[in-house]
Enzyme design. Structure first.
Site, PDB file in Angstrom:
ATOM      1  N   ILE A  17       4.641   3.321   4.579  1.00  0.00           N
ATOM      2  CA  ILE A  17       4.886   4.059   5.817  1.00  0.00           C
ATOM      3  C   ILE A  17       6.120   3.511   6.524  1.00  0.00           C
ATOM      4  O   ILE A  17       6.938   4.265   7.062  1.00  0.00           O
ATOM      5  CB  ILE A  17       3.658   3.997   6.743  1.00  0.00           C
ATOM      6  CG1 ILE A  17       2.436   4.611   6.065  1.00  0.00           C
ATOM      7  CG2 ILE A  17       3.946   4.728   8.059  1.00  0.00           C
ATOM      8  CD1 ILE A  17       1.141   4.480   6.871  1.00  0.00           C
ATOM      9  N   ASP A  64       8.978 -13.551   8.247  1.00  0.00           N
ATOM     10  CA  ASP A  64       7.538 -13.552   8.009  1.00  0.00           C
ATOM     11  C   ASP A  64       6.844 -13.564   9.352  1.00  0.00           C
ATOM     12  O   ASP A  64       7.062 -14.482  10.157  1.00  0.00           O
ATOM     13  CB  ASP A  64       7.147 -14.786   7.187  1.00  0.00           C
ATOM     14  CG  ASP A  64       5.745 -14.697   6.609  1.00  0.00           C
ATOM     15  OD1 ASP A  64       4.840 -14.220   7.338  1.00  0.00           O
ATOM     16  OD2 ASP A  64       5.542 -15.104   5.453  1.00  0.00           O
ATOM     17  N   ALA A  86       1.556  -5.841   7.569  1.00  0.00           N
ATOM     18  CA  ALA A  86       0.143  -6.221   7.440  1.00  0.00           C
ATOM     19  C   ALA A  86      -0.209  -6.349   5.971  1.00  0.00           C
ATOM     20  O   ALA A  86       0.479  -5.798   5.103  1.00  0.00           O
ATOM     21  CB  ALA A  86      -0.755  -5.162   8.083  1.00  0.00           C
ATOM     22  N   ILE A  88      -2.815  -4.909   3.496  1.00  0.00           N
ATOM     23  CA  ILE A  88      -3.574  -3.662   3.618  1.00  0.00           C
ATOM     24  C   ILE A  88      -4.557  -3.393   2.486  1.00  0.00           C
ATOM     25  O   ILE A  88      -5.392  -2.502   2.605  1.00  0.00           O
ATOM     26  CB  ILE A  88      -2.622  -2.452   3.739  1.00  0.00           C
ATOM     27  CG1 ILE A  88      -1.755  -2.326   2.481  1.00  0.00           C
ATOM     28  CG2 ILE A  88      -1.762  -2.571   4.983  1.00  0.00           C
ATOM     29  CD1 ILE A  88      -0.950  -1.048   2.442  1.00  0.00           C
ATOM     30  N   TYR A 152     -10.733  -6.835   5.464  1.00  0.00           N
ATOM     31  CA  TYR A 152      -9.531  -6.123   5.918  1.00  0.00           C
ATOM     32  C   TYR A 152      -9.783  -5.427   7.248  1.00  0.00           C
ATOM     33  O   TYR A 152      -9.027  -5.607   8.217  1.00  0.00           O
ATOM     34  CB  TYR A 152      -9.083  -5.105   4.874  1.00  0.00           C
ATOM     35  CG  TYR A 152      -8.108  -4.085   5.426  1.00  0.00           C
ATOM     36  CD1 TYR A 152      -6.821  -4.472   5.787  1.00  0.00           C
ATOM     37  CD2 TYR A 152      -8.471  -2.755   5.611  1.00  0.00           C
ATOM     38  CE1 TYR A 152      -5.921  -3.554   6.312  1.00  0.00           C
ATOM     39  CE2 TYR A 152      -7.587  -1.833   6.132  1.00  0.00           C
ATOM     40  CZ  TYR A 152      -6.309  -2.234   6.488  1.00  0.00           C
ATOM     41  OH  TYR A 152      -5.428  -1.319   7.009  1.00  0.00           O
ATOM     42  N   ASN A 181      -6.122   8.402   6.702  1.00  0.00           N
ATOM     43  CA  ASN A 181      -5.636   8.076   5.357  1.00  0.00           C
ATOM     44  C   ASN A 181      -4.300   8.736   5.022  1.00  0.00           C
ATOM     45  O   ASN A 181      -4.248   9.902   4.645  1.00  0.00           O
ATOM     46  CB  ASN A 181      -6.696   8.474   4.335  1.00  0.00           C
ATOM     47  CG  ASN A 181      -8.009   7.785   4.621  1.00  0.00           C
ATOM     48  OD1 ASN A 181      -8.792   8.240   5.447  1.00  0.00           O
ATOM     49  ND2 ASN A 181      -8.254   6.659   3.964  1.00  0.00           N
ATOM     50  N   ILE A 193      -5.040   8.729  -3.944  1.00  0.00           N
ATOM     51  CA  ILE A 193      -4.218   9.870  -4.354  1.00  0.00           C
ATOM     52  C   ILE A 193      -3.155   9.452  -5.350  1.00  0.00           C
ATOM     53  O   ILE A 193      -2.940  10.119  -6.373  1.00  0.00           O
ATOM     54  CB  ILE A 193      -3.606  10.565  -3.123  1.00  0.00           C
ATOM     55  CG1 ILE A 193      -4.698  11.348  -2.375  1.00  0.00           C
ATOM     56  CG2 ILE A 193      -2.455  11.502  -3.522  1.00  0.00           C
ATOM     57  CD1 ILE A 193      -4.234  12.060  -1.119  1.00  0.00           C
ATOM     58  N   ILE A 207      -9.388   9.510 -16.203  1.00  0.00           N
ATOM     59  CA  ILE A 207      -8.872   8.731 -15.080  1.00  0.00           C
ATOM     60  C   ILE A 207     -10.003   7.904 -14.503  1.00  0.00           C
ATOM     61  O   ILE A 207     -11.137   8.355 -14.382  1.00  0.00           O
ATOM     62  CB  ILE A 207      -8.245   9.629 -13.996  1.00  0.00           C
ATOM     63  CG1 ILE A 207      -9.214  10.676 -13.478  1.00  0.00           C
ATOM     64  CG2 ILE A 207      -6.993  10.296 -14.520  1.00  0.00           C
ATOM     65  CD1 ILE A 207      -8.683  11.448 -12.298  1.00  0.00           C
ATOM     66  N   GLU A 282     -18.703  -0.069   1.665  1.00  0.00           N
ATOM     67  CA  GLU A 282     -18.095   1.250   1.448  1.00  0.00           C
ATOM     68  C   GLU A 282     -18.113   2.078   2.731  1.00  0.00           C
ATOM     69  O   GLU A 282     -19.132   2.171   3.415  1.00  0.00           O
ATOM     70  CB  GLU A 282     -18.848   2.011   0.348  1.00  0.00           C
ATOM     71  CG  GLU A 282     -18.289   3.405   0.066  1.00  0.00           C
ATOM     72  CD  GLU A 282     -16.857   3.405  -0.408  1.00  0.00           C
ATOM     73  OE1 GLU A 282     -15.948   3.595   0.443  1.00  0.00           O
ATOM     74  OE2 GLU A 282     -16.634   3.195  -1.620  1.00  0.00           O
TER      75      GLU A 282
END
Length: 330
Positions: A17, A64, A86, A88, A152, A181, A193, A207, A282
């Site tokens: 990003i 840093d 960060a 991630i 996280y 997301n 994705i 996959i 989860e």
């Protein structure tokens, strides 16, 4: 606030990003400094792939965020700071939780403290929808409880609360943007994705994925970047926590079907135990309420999921050589 001509710093500018945001800030006419994590190769991450006309208008510095003295030198003189640096990767946080505390909590504290010392005009701190954990109600608004379902997410909750404390204790002009997301070109192959598309494009007949039942609220990276810009420009966002999401959820199973349909190639889906989170960790459902950002800034996503997926697929077709599709790296 008009960002044009402002001295703007982006931490984590070499990342997914951050690199897209850095490009957009150049287009808007800001004086951009890109903070890239120090490495002995002087590698600038995705900035290395920029068009020369863009790259020549960026001041790249290596540092840093975990090291305060260096952060102070970089932030001195900046007027706006977008803090995206960060750790991630959720799976790696199970292996090394302290690394996430040092980078995401302590590193964010360093950035905020330097911004306070040098009277930065606006700080945009990056959160994540993972801080909400599994939805207790939907759509998820900013009042939803925070749940540390992984090291996280816990570290990001800590960082968000540090940002809140700097606003309340020192009146630091900080806004916390909480993107749901994000996906698109340049994303790590760890992300669902990217891993689906890259495995299919590599010619795999099957996959490997984790759980297929969770739902997510996916947002194309260009839309997420515009959310960063909008909350920075709007004076009424100071001190706020703001979601950036599409107000639309889709299960991973349905997402796979959609991508397979767009690419036009049949594959078998295999559940890979290595990719499944611990049961209590989860996040089973994420669906954003984007009312607040719409009301404050007028932001709404411009890309449909199909449009964003098609652009991502085309980019990956041309850049598949950059990905190790046969290796799962946490």
């Amino acid at each position: 606030m008009d960002l044009k001509g402002k001295k703007v710093l982006v931490t984590g500018a070499e990342g997914f990003i951050g690199s897209h945001l850095t490009e957009r800030l150049v287009e808007l006419g800001t004086d951009v400094t890109a903070l890239v994590q120090y490495n002995s190769f002087n590698n600038w991450g995705w900035i290395e792939t920029f068009d020369k006309n863009i790259k020549d208008n960026i001041n790249v510095v290596l540092g840093d965020i975990r090291e305060y003295d260096g952060v102070k030198k970089i932030i001195k003189g900046q007027e706006v700071v977008f803090h995206l640096a960060a750790l991630i990767a959720i799976p790696y946080s199970y292996i090394s939780p302290m690394a996430y505390v040092k980078t995401n909590v302590e590193g964010t504290t360093n950035v905020l403290e330097a911004c306070r010392e040098y009277d930065v005009q606006k700080v945009v701190h990056t959160s994540t929808s993972e801080t909400y954990g599994t939805a207790l109600y939907v759509p998820i608004d900013e009042k939803h409880p925070l749940q540390g379902q992984s090291p996280y997410s816990a570290s990001k909750i800590g960082a968000d609360k540090i940002a809140e404390s700097f606003y309340r204790s020192y009146n630091l002009p900080v806004v916390t943007l909480r993107p749901f997301n994000t996906y698109g070109p340049r994303q790590s192959a760890r992300a669902v994705i990217s891993t689906i598309i890259s495995q299919i494009l590599s010619g795999a007949n099957e996959i490997k994925l984790g759980s297929l039942t969770p739902t997510r609220d996916f947002n194309y990276v260009k839309d997420t970047v515009e959310a960063f810009i909008k909350v920075a420009e709007c004076d009424n966002t100071i001190g706020e926590v703001i979601n950036a999401g599409s107000n639309y959820e889709i299960s991973i199973a349905d997402l796979v079907k959609k991508i397979i349909n767009i690419i036009g190639r049949e594959v078998e889906i295999v559940c890979d135990e290595e990719r499944i989170r611990p049961e209590k960790s989860e996040v089973n459902r994420l669906w954003a309420d984007n009312t607040k950002i719409k009301d404050l800034t007028g932001w709404l996503p411009r890309y449909t999921l199909d449009e964003g997926l098609k652009e991502t697929i085309e980019w990956l077709k041309n850049n598949l050589h950059l990905y190790k599709t046969n290796i799962y790296n946490v």
